[in-house]
Design a protein around this motif. Structure first.
Motif, PDB file in Angstrom:
ATOM      1  N   TYR A  23       0.856  -1.260   0.091  1.00  0.00           N
ATOM      2  CA  TYR A  23       0.147   0.058  -0.100  1.00  0.00           C
ATOM      3  C   TYR A  23       0.808   1.238   0.058  1.00  0.00           C
ATOM      4  O   TYR A  23       0.651   2.144  -0.752  1.00  0.00           O
ATOM      5  CB  TYR A  23      -0.801   0.229   1.266  1.00  0.00           C
ATOM      6  CG  TYR A  23      -1.770   1.481   1.233  1.00  0.00           C
ATOM      7  CD1 TYR A  23      -2.894   1.490   0.331  1.00  0.00           C
ATOM      8  CD2 TYR A  23      -1.459   2.540   2.107  1.00  0.00           C
ATOM      9  CE1 TYR A  23      -3.509   2.667   0.623  1.00  0.00           C
ATOM     10  CE2 TYR A  23      -1.917   3.508   2.176  1.00  0.00           C
ATOM     11  CZ  TYR A  23      -3.207   3.616   1.244  1.00  0.00           C
ATOM     12  OH  TYR A  23      -4.056   4.881   1.514  1.00  0.00           O
ATOM     13  N   THR A  65      -3.737   3.722  -6.216  1.00  0.00           N
ATOM     14  CA  THR A  65      -4.702   3.082  -5.262  1.00  0.00           C
ATOM     15  C   THR A  65      -5.960   3.208  -5.271  1.00  0.00           C
ATOM     16  O   THR A  65      -6.728   2.544  -4.547  1.00  0.00           O
ATOM     17  CB  THR A  65      -4.255   3.070  -3.559  1.00  0.00           C
ATOM     18  OG1 THR A  65      -4.265   4.634  -3.552  1.00  0.00           O
ATOM     19  CG2 THR A  65      -2.707   2.578  -3.469  1.00  0.00           C
ATOM     20  N   PHE A  70      -5.307  -2.282  -3.048  1.00  0.00           N
ATOM     21  CA  PHE A  70      -4.370  -1.874  -2.392  1.00  0.00           C
ATOM     22  C   PHE A  70      -5.048  -1.119  -1.015  1.00  0.00           C
ATOM     23  O   PHE A  70      -5.826  -0.104  -1.238  1.00  0.00           O
ATOM     24  CB  PHE A  70      -3.384  -0.878  -3.045  1.00  0.00           C
ATOM     25  CG  PHE A  70      -2.681  -1.888  -3.899  1.00  0.00           C
ATOM     26  CD1 PHE A  70      -1.417  -2.356  -3.396  1.00  0.00           C
ATOM     27  CD2 PHE A  70      -3.191  -2.091  -5.450  1.00  0.00           C
ATOM     28  CE1 PHE A  70      -0.748  -3.397  -4.552  1.00  0.00           C
ATOM     29  CE2 PHE A  70      -2.367  -3.016  -6.134  1.00  0.00           C
ATOM     30  CZ  PHE A  70      -1.353  -3.525  -5.731  1.00  0.00           C
TER      31      PHE A  70
END
Ligand code: CTP
Ligand code: CA
Length: 501
Positions: free
Chosen positions: A353, A362, A430
């Motif tokens: 992430y 993301t 993510f």
């Protein structure tokens, strides 16, 4: 006034009283009691740093799913506890500031009953392979500090890679509400057997985990299979933790590999930006068990890294870390480790992430396709270091200088290591947080150790408090209207007589 009239009048009066009483009882008797909050603390002693998490949940709902939430995270200053191998007595005191923060967040009268756990991951696994005595001393120092805090100390230990993978999987599925089965979901589930859990991908500094429920059951590699019964349902989960494949250790491995073919101490590295320079002590590079097999004599003691900023070259370079040559099972990830075919959606957190979020990749609304992700990393790697440094001056240089390498490494791990393709890439989500809680293994660890996840589905009252009161009011109103109607029918007041007859 006739006697029937009098009786009806009394009846009417009494039923109105009864209705008021019923509503009053329903509202007061069933009002939820003032919330009794419980707390729990988990310290995530990672390879790169330690985080302290405070969780809270309503005491009376302990066994419900999705009720525990993170209320505080405190980042411990300095390195991870494994970084104190040369000053082991300082490992414990490094946690003091975050412990004080927890004392402040949790009401004092609840300190004594609040459990506190510390779990150490790959950094300490490596230290204990390298120097067991130092690892034990670090853990004792940490234990001493935690025992002296006003909380209920429940242990400080190194958790296994399997536990780390499994608890990460439990955390995200608990937070996503995947263990909770509402009426219609239950029905759907009984109609077709679909896996409703999400897989978990965790990338740390020293290890990485992949955990998911595979499509078919296979007992090829029992050490990778875990069985859970949660909320009345069975789960057979595949998990594997790759020690030395966290992003920091992967970089060490890559540099150790590069060194093998070097004639002088200067390395042109495609994974760093053009204009970036770093000096590395060769003895430090080979200290970790992840590189020690590649240790040999070099005619220089320092390595001078010069950035080249070439994503394609970097990818080819990084790819060498994944040995795909032999597989003793029907399918493998890399290094001869069993991996069943990928299945379902995946939540990717921690460094997966951090890196993807830095690269703006993301978005949940429009998840980027694999080719776009690669193109983004490629153009980021191509930017000269001075430009990157000015554009992102607020970001720590250690993080910033490694996002190019990390982007290439993540793509290589997911594509070459685990065989994600453009077809299933967008099934990877993510995630940093789910609600207010960070995605990671700590919540799952605490839920398990406090027995907060029951094996069987807890019996729930058929109606919620709101529906119960609503139903009560509705019944009372119906009763009152029936009585009123009956009274009007028998009583026939003058004004209505014509209309009714
Ligand atoms: N904003 C951030 C935060 C962290 N990192 C990097 O991400 C990696 C992994 O961080 P983390 O998931 O916190 O790893 P640890 O838990 O410390 O390591 P492990 O799980 O392997 O014990 C580290 O290299 C860290 O430097 C980063 O690039 N950007
Ligand atoms: Ca971690």
């Amino acid at each position: 006034m006739s006697w029937t009239r009098k009786i009806l009048l009394i009846l009417g009066f009494l039923s109105t009283l009864a209705v008021i009483a019923l509503i009053a009882v329903a509202v007061t008797q069933n009002k939820p009691l003032p919330k009794n909050i419980k707390y729990g603390i988990v310290l995530d002693a990672g390879s790169s740093h330690t985080n302290l998490y405070v969780y809270e949940w309503p005491a009376e709902k302990e066994n419900d799913t999705g009720v525990v939430q993170q209320v505080e995270v405190c980042k411990v200053e300095g390195p991870g506890i494994s970084g104190y191998s040369h000053a082991t007595e300082k490992a414990g005191p490094s946690l003091a500031q975050c412990l004080r923060q927890a004392e402040y967040v949790i009401p004092s009268k609840q300190h004594q009953e609040t459990p506190i756990y510390l779990g150490a991951t790959a950094g300490m696994r490596l230290l204990s392979l390298e120097n067991k005595n130092a690892a034990d001393k670090v853990l004792s120092s940490v234990e001493k500090t935690l025992r002296s805090a006003p909380f209920n100390f429940q242990g400080a230990r190194i958790i296994s890679g399997q536990e780390e993978g499994a608890y990460g999987w439990i955390t995200i599925n608990y937070l996503l509400g995947n263990f909770k089965q509402s009426g219609w979901k239950k029905l759907l589930h009984s109609l077709k057997s679909i896996s409703e859990t999400s897989g978990a991908l965790d990338l740390g500094g020293a290890s990485t985990q992949i955990t998911f429920v595979p499509n078919e059951l296979s007992s090829e590699s029992p050490e990778n299979l875990l069985y859970f019964r949660l909320y009345g349902k069975d789960y057979l989960v595949y998990t594997h933790s790759f020690l030395c494949y966290g992003k920091d250790q992967a970089l060490q491995q890559k540099l150790a590999e590069d060194l093998q073919t070097m004639e002088n101490s200067s390395l042109l590295d495609p994974c760093f930006h053009q204009g970036y320079q770093r000096t590395i002590n060769i003895s430090d590079l080979f200290k970790t068990p992840c590189t020690s097999a590649k240790k040999k004599q070099f005619p220089f003691s320092q390595l001078y890294v010069q950035g080249e900023g070439d994503y394609q070259k970097c990818r080819r370079n990084v790819q060498k870390l994944f040995n795909k040559t032999n597989c003793p099972y029907s399918s493998c990830s890399f290094n001869g480790i069993y991996l069943p075919p990928l299945q379902g959606d995946f939540g990717a957190f921690s460094a997966f992430y951090f890196v993807m979020n830095f690269l703006n990749l993301t978005s949940e609304q429009s998840p980027a396709a694999l080719d776009k992700v690669a193109a983004t990393v490629e153009s980021f790697c191509a930017r000269p270091w001075h430009e990157v440094k000015t554009a992102y001056h607020q970001i720590k240089e250690k993080y910033l200088s490694e996002y190019c390498f990390s982007g290439a490494y993540i793509l290589s791990l997911l594509e070459n290591g685990y065989d994600f393709t453009e077809n299933n890439w967008q099934r990877i989500h993510f995630l940093g947080k789910i609600g207010s809680s960070d995605a990671g293994w700590t919540l799952g660890y605490m839920l398990n150790l406090t027995n907060m996840i029951p094996a069987e589905e807890p019996a729930v009252p058929p109606l919620s408090y709101g529906s119960y009161v609503g139903l009560m009011v509705l019944c009372s109103l119906v009763l009152a209207s029936v009585l009123l109607f009956a009274w009007l029918l028998f009583h026939k007041p003058k004004c209505l007589q014509k209309g009714i007859v």
